[in-house]
Structures are given as structure tokens and as C-alpha cells.
Enzyme design. Structure first.
Site, mmCIF file in Angstrom:
data_model
loop_
_atom_site.group_PDB
_atom_site.id
_atom_site.type_symbol
_atom_site.label_atom_id
_atom_site.label_comp_id
_atom_site.label_asym_id
_atom_site.label_seq_id
_atom_site.Cartn_x
_atom_site.Cartn_y
_atom_site.Cartn_z
ATOM 1 N N ARG A 71 -19.275 -34.708 54.354
ATOM 2 C CA ARG A 71 -18.030 -34.028 54.034
ATOM 3 C C ARG A 71 -16.849 -34.825 54.582
ATOM 4 N NH1 ARG A 71 -17.282 -30.213 56.830
ATOM 5 N NH2 ARG A 71 -19.232 -30.131 57.985
ATOM 6 N N LYS A 221 -19.810 -24.905 50.380
ATOM 7 C CA LYS A 221 -18.720 -24.690 51.346
ATOM 8 C C LYS A 221 -17.428 -24.283 50.636
ATOM 9 C CE LYS A 221 -21.467 -26.367 54.521
ATOM 10 N NZ LYS A 221 -22.167 -25.516 55.474
ATOM 11 N N HIS A 241 -20.299 -18.836 58.195
ATOM 12 C CA HIS A 241 -21.164 -20.023 58.274
ATOM 13 C C HIS A 241 -22.352 -19.689 59.175
ATOM 14 C CE1 HIS A 241 -21.421 -24.609 59.275
ATOM 15 N NE2 HIS A 241 -22.119 -24.320 58.206
ATOM 16 N N SER A 263 -22.088 -27.512 61.602
ATOM 17 C CA SER A 263 -23.014 -28.300 60.786
ATOM 18 C C SER A 263 -23.855 -29.216 61.680
ATOM 19 C CB SER A 263 -22.233 -29.169 59.805
ATOM 20 O OG SER A 263 -21.462 -28.364 58.949
ATOM 21 N N CYS A 265 -26.240 -28.595 63.802
ATOM 22 C CA CYS A 265 -26.544 -28.134 65.163
ATOM 23 C C CYS A 265 -27.804 -27.277 65.187
ATOM 24 C CB CYS A 265 -25.380 -27.347 65.743
ATOM 25 S SG CYS A 265 -23.972 -28.376 66.199
ATOM 26 N N THR A 268 -30.834 -24.663 60.409
ATOM 27 C CA THR A 268 -32.062 -24.625 59.610
ATOM 28 C C THR A 268 -33.275 -24.456 60.530
ATOM 29 O OG1 THR A 268 -30.963 -26.024 57.987
ATOM 30 C CG2 THR A 268 -33.352 -25.818 57.787
ATOM 31 N N ASP A 288 -27.627 -21.173 56.112
ATOM 32 C CA ASP A 288 -26.289 -21.763 56.229
ATOM 33 C C ASP A 288 -25.139 -20.777 56.051
ATOM 34 O OD1 ASP A 288 -24.756 -24.124 56.683
ATOM 35 O OD2 ASP A 288 -24.321 -24.285 54.551
ATOM 36 N N GLY A 505 -39.071 -23.710 68.808
ATOM 37 C CA GLY A 505 -39.829 -22.456 68.879
ATOM 38 C C GLY A 505 -39.571 -21.677 70.158
HETATM 39 O O1 SAT Z 1 -22.365 -31.229 53.086
HETATM 40 S S1 SAT Z 1 -22.414 -29.815 53.505
HETATM 41 O O2 SAT Z 1 -21.064 -29.339 53.773
HETATM 42 O O3 SAT Z 1 -22.986 -28.999 52.451
HETATM 43 C C1 SAT Z 1 -23.384 -29.679 54.875
HETATM 44 C C2 SAT Z 1 -22.700 -29.240 56.108
HETATM 45 O O4 SAT Z 1 -21.808 -29.921 56.595
HETATM 46 O O5 SAT Z 1 -23.067 -28.181 56.664
HETATM 47 MN MN MN Z 2 -23.389 -25.734 57.034
#
Ligand code: SAT
Ligand code: MN
Length: 596
Positions: A71, A221, A241, A263, A265, A268, A288, A505
Site C-alpha cells: 500500500r 481497504k 480493521h 497490517s 502484526c 491472520t 482483517d 498458539g
Molecule cells: O494491501 S492490503 O492493504 O490489502 C494489506 C494490508 O496492508 O493490511
Molecule cells: Mn489489514
């Protein structure tokens, strides 16, 4: 489907107007079918952009241009007539001026390319919480990714009908082709010509010059956070977010957790947590973005508006996130990973490196190469339904009732493993003062500490001070049904730079403590910064952790926190009179507790 067959006049005339400006060679309306995905992918293969992977069924590897890998926050604009409405943390341009500049760029920008029309739904198609967007793009790569990340196609047009509302999203990679010119491997425009623009008053998105991730997949986003956050304030809901997960305790009681981290961190990873404590189970709802509305019972219900995962590849392994590894075995798009000689992908932290492969730039690569093989922001795009622990209710249009909010970020020092807010306002204070070391998800420096309120710094579609106020108002509406709020830091280090907490975990141990707090099963210790686990309450069974390390992990360093309070004051000063008084009061109360 042909343009003429579209029933929605507003959509048809907008497409025509944009096509007149961008001058594509033809227009194609996406139906969302798997044949369409395969056709687009085949085009990309024929162009040499997409590399089919022998080792993963129906999966492909891409390499972006080295200038187009993340981004671009510096080139992202929130455009209102008045600058103050974008606020001090967003880049602003006057809408007329911005449109004028971008129209010049868009003029003929799709020459000798197809304009794809992608009707998509954020949220289950037809759900009352879902929003429809239509992306016009000249990138077949974007079409394929949108197929995975959103719900695309004719079924969305059916819901849209002849006069339904949609968010128009215009996207061009900004690389028109001269007659007979061969396409570049990854078409895009130079950084100073990239614009990721939002016009929240009109629910409009214009993106130019980048083909990567959040710059180009406009449902994510741009729509689901920046435009949606502005809609959410107007309409009294929340677009955050946040990952969403369901945690079930050994007695079968369910807890729903929404957690905001910047992002890259570990959202997921947390969303797909494999608890190391006995009898606890985690199921994934989203990794996300969360859209949340107050339900009839007064509680806050969350849906995941997305249909896929756009996850950071490096560091993902069968140790760190086995569920993600299983999610990406087939039907997945990989971008900027190493391609191995036997037709697979690899990245740093996945497994033993291959003896030889091609790095993300397409150069020969071996473990002895000086540079990393995969780009630090290399990504996988995978259907959420492929996650083995996807929650059965992940597409429930009603959403799931949230019990717990978590904020956090990467902090090598100061922030202890976990603390709980004293009340809603204090929790909003925590969210508004969240800070993190920057990552490779944005083009710019990595590792610098910055305040990232609610992990929304790059994603809030209006003035961040007003955004904080919206959180306070949501708390007023929720009253005693509001989720409890916590702050975590998995990333604290000791003096030698070693992580103090194993993470992954084992983070289930911290979540368990939170659930027990929600249930009122256990007390907590009051500290100047918030409530913390009493000795013995955080379940460390079976975990080898040095006593001194644990102490350091939980330490509230009063001097460091006094300094933190000064930095918060500084951070808050940016917002002028848009900063809610209630948060100023929280800062005063923190200082008073620190001085006791
Ligand atoms: O490229 S994205 O904005 O979709 C991923 C992220 O920065 O969380
Ligand atoms: Mn994100």
C-alpha cells in the site's frame, strides 16, 4: 454479459462515462463463474505474468514490479470539500482539484486494454449488512483476486436490480499500451503518479497507478474500511480493521472476539489460532475486517465482509499457522514469493529453504544469496472457505455477538503482555493511543514507532478525532451490553532483543484469561495502566517460560509510562478541538494513577 444488458441505468451510464474517459479497447462484464476466473488467469499465463504451480492445484505465482509491492499511504487521499473533515492523519486534496488531476491521468489510460466490470458484494450476497460495489479495472490480476476476496458476479447484479445503490470503484494500472506494444510483466505507473483516492461524501473510489493489494483490490481497504467507516458513522454502526474469531471453552461456552492490530502484526495468525491449552477451541470468522451493528438484543454483532484471506506469506509455516498453510494448498494466488525449481512457492520462515529457485524479482536465488527470496510483504490470496477451522456461522448475515475487543501492536518495550480497561471510555482511550512499530505492509520505513489509533490510521475515512468520538457514542448506545476491552502486546523483548513471549498458539492463554474475566470467574489486579492478571491466573501450564522473563513481560515501568503519557499528549494535540474531552480526561486520570 454485455453492457447493454445491464438493468441498472445509473451503473450503465457511469460505466459509459468512465469508458469514454479511459478508452479501453473493449468492456467485459464479469459473471463471477469459475470459467471466467480460468479465462482471465489463462490470459495472464499467456502474457507471462502468471506462473502455474505444479505442486499446488489450480494455484499461480506472480511477481510484481519492484516499485509496486505494498500500500502507498503517502499517495492515499481522503477528499472532502473541507480539509478538517479528513483530519490531521489523512492526506487531503480538494475533490475538484483531485478529480481534475486524476481525469488527466485516466484519459486514455486503458488504451488497448479491456475494461473489466466487477460487480461485487462485501458481505453475503443479499444480506442486509452487505454493501455492493462495482469495480472497473484494466487488470485481469485484479479480477482473479476479487473473485477470491469478494463475492463477484451476476448474482450481485440481480440484488442490485434496476435502482439499487452501489459504490463506484474505478481502477486503472495507469499503463496504456500503444498499438502493437507488448505488455509489461507487471504494468503500473511510477510512484508520483499513483493515487488511491476516496470521496466519502459521494461513496466514490478512484485508484490509479498500482496493481498491488489494497491499492487495487478496491473492495478491501478502500470500500470496506475507508468508505464504510464514513458510512458507518452516518448510519450508526462500525467498520473496523479487526479479525473475528470464536473461542469455545471446555464447557462449550462460546466467546466472540474482535481484535485490531496494524497490517502485518499477526491478525491472520490470531484468527486461525490453535490453542495450546487443553479443551479450548478456536474457529475463524475473519482475518482483517469487521462490520458491526447493534442487534435487537442490544449487543454488537459482527460480520466479515470479505470472502478470502490476503495474508502476509513470510513467517507463515506449519509451526506458526498450520491452518493458514492448509488454507493455501490449492486455488490460491501467490504474489512476490520464491518460485522453487519443482513448481512450488517458498518464503522466509516457511520451512527449510529450497536449494535453488527464483526470487520475487525473478533472479536466481539460493540460501546463500545476500537478499531475501520473498518480499517481506509477499502475499497469498486464498478463499476463506478453505480454512479447515472456518466457523460454520462465518457467513451468517446476522453476524456473531462480540464479547471482547482487543487492541495491540508491535512494541519491543513498555507495553506488557495484557491489560484490561477500567471501563468503555478507558478502552476507547487504549484504542486511540495504540502504537506500533511500522511494517512492510506500507511503502516506507520499517520498525519506527507510530501511533496507529484502533489500527485504523491508514484506513479511517474521516477525521480521526471524530472517529474516536464515534467509538464513545457507540459505547453510550451499547451500555452494559458493550464488549470488554483489552490491550495486548505479543512482541515485547528483553535487553538482549529476545522475544519474551512465545506467541502464536500460546496466545490462547491470554484469551482464556479474558474469557474468564468476561464470565466474572476471576478478579484482576488494578495497576496504573489498567487491570492485569493476578499471580497464577494466567494459565501457564506446560509452558517453559523463565520467571524473570515473565516478570519483565508483565512489568509496568512507571517512568516509561510517564513518558508514554507525554507522547500521548503530543499525539492527541494533533486533533485540536476534534479530540473528545472524555479522552483528555482519560489521559489526566492515567497521569494521576501513575503519580500515586
Ligand atoms: O494491501 S492490503 O492493504 O490489502 C494489506 C494490508 O496492508 O493490511
Ligand atoms: Mn489489514
Amino acid at each position: 454479459m454485455k453492457l447493454e444488458d445491464l438493468k441498472n441505468e445509473k451503473l450503465k451510464s457511469w460505466i459509459k462515462e468512465m469508458a469514454d474517459m479511459c478508452q479501453p479497447k473493449d468492456i467485459y462484464v464479469c459473471d463471477g463463474s469459475s470459467e471466467e476466473y480460468d479465462r482471465c488467469m489463462q490470459e495472464l499465463i499467456d502474457l507471462g505474468l502468471s506462473h502455474p504451480l505444479k505442486k499446488r492445484k489450480h494455484s499461480h505465482s506472480f511477481r510484481s514490479d519492484p516499485s509496486d509491492v505494498a500500500r502507498v499511504e503517502d499517495r492515499t487521499f481522503i477528499s472532502y470539500p473541507n480539509e478538517i473533515d479528513a483530519g490531521p492523519t489523512n492526506h487531503w486534496m480538494n475533490p475538484d482539484e483531485l478529480k481534475k488531476t486524476m481525469k488527466e491521468l485516466y484519459k486514455g489510460s486503458m488504451k488497448n486494454r479491456t475494461m473489466y466490470v466487477i460487480p461485487f458484494s462485501m458481505g453475503p450476497v443479499g444480506s442486509p449488512i452487505a454493501k455492493i460495489g462495482v469495480e472497473l479495472t484494466d487488470s485481469a490480476y485484479v479480477v482473479c483476486n476479487m473473485h477470491i476476496m469478494t463475492r463477484v458476479g451476476t448474482k450481485v447484479l440481480d440484488v442490485l436490480g434496476s435502482n439499487g445503490e452501489f459504490v463506484p470503484c474505478l481502477h486503472s494500472v495507469g499503463a496504456p499500451l500503444a498499438d502493437g506494444e507488448k505488455d509489461k510483466k507487471w504494468p503500473c505507473a511510477p510512484i508520483e503518479k499513483k493515487y488511491i483516492s476516496h470521496f466519502p461524501d459521494e461513496n466514490l473510489i478512484w485508484s490509479y497507478g498500482s496493481g498491488y493489494g489494497g491499492n487495487a483490490l478496491l473492495g478491501k481497504k478502500c470500500l470496506a474500511l475507508r468508505i464504510a467507516s464514513a458510512m458507518a458513522r452516518r448510519e450508526g454502526w462500525m467498520a473496523e480493521h479487526m479479525l473475528i474469531l470464536r473461542l469455545t471453552n471446555p464447557e462449550g461456552k462460546r466467546f466472540h472476539i474482535a481484535a485490531a492490530f496494524p497490517s502485518a502484526c499477526g491478525k491472520t495468525n490470531l484468527a486461525m489460532l490453535q490453542p495450546t491449552i487443553k479443551g479450548w477451541k478456536c474457529e475463524t470468522i475473519g482475518d482483517d475486517i469487521a462490520w458491526m451493528k447493534i442487534g435487537e438484543d442490544g449487543r454488537l454483532y459482527a460480520i466479515n465482509p470479505e470472502a478470502g484471506f490476503f495474508g502476509v506469506a513470510p513467517g507463515t509455516s506449519y509451526d506458526s499457522n498450520p491452518m493458514a498453510m492448509d488454507s493455501i494448498r490449492e486455488n490460491t494466488i501467490f504474489t512476490n514469493c520464491v518460485e522453487t525449481d519443482d513448481g512450488d512457492v517458498w518464503w522466509e520462515g516457511m520451512s527449510e529453504p529450497p536449494a535453488h529457485g527464483k526470487d520475487w524479482k525473478g533472479n536466481d536465488w539460493t540460501p546463500a544469496s545476500p537478499d531475501k527470496g520473498a518480499h517481506p510483504n509477499a502475499r497469498f490470496t486464498a478463499p476463506a472457505k478453505q480454512c479447515p477451522i472456518i466457523c460454520a456461522d462465518w457467513e451468517d448475515p446476522k453476524g456473531v455477538p462480540i464479547d471482547i475487543f482487543i487492541f495491540g501492536g508491535r512494541r519491543a518495550s513498555v507495553m506488557p503482555l495484557v491489560h484490561e480497561s477500567y471501563n468503555w471510555d478507558h478502552g476507547v482511550f487504549m484504542g486511540s493511543t495504540a502504537a506500533s512499530e511500522t511494517t512492510a505492509a506500507n511503502i516506507g520505513s520499517v520498525g519506527a514507532l507510530r501511533f496507529d489509533p484502533f489500527a485504523m490510521l491508514p484506513f479511517a475515512g474521516y477525521n480521526m478525532g471524530d472517529y474516536m468520538n464515534h467509538w464513545l457514542e457507540m459505547g453510550d448506545k451499547l451500555g452494559d451490553k458493550a464488549p470488554k476491552i483489552f490491550y495486548v502486546n505479543w512482541f515485547r523483548k528483553n535487553a538482549d532483543g529476545k522475544w519474551l513471549w512465545p506467541g502464536f498458539g500460546d496466545n490462547s492463554r491470554v484469551l482464556k484469561w479474558m474469557c474468564e474475566r468476561v464470565e466474572g470467574k476471576i478478579d484482576a489486579k488494578d495497576t496504573p495502566i489498567g487491570r492485569m492478571p493476578k499471580d497464577g491466573d494466567l494459565d501457564l501450564t506446560g509452558l517453559k517460560i523463565d520467571e524473570a522473563d515473565f516478570k519483565e513481560l508483565m512489568r509496568v515501568d512507571i517512568e516509561a509510562w510517564k513518558n508514554q503519557a507525554n507522547e500521548i499528549e503530543n499525539h492527541y494535540s494533533k486533533f485540536g478541538d476534534r479530540l473528545p474531552q472524555r479522552l483528555k480526561k482519560q489521559l489526566e486520570e492515567l497521569r494521576a494513577r501513575l503519580s500515586k
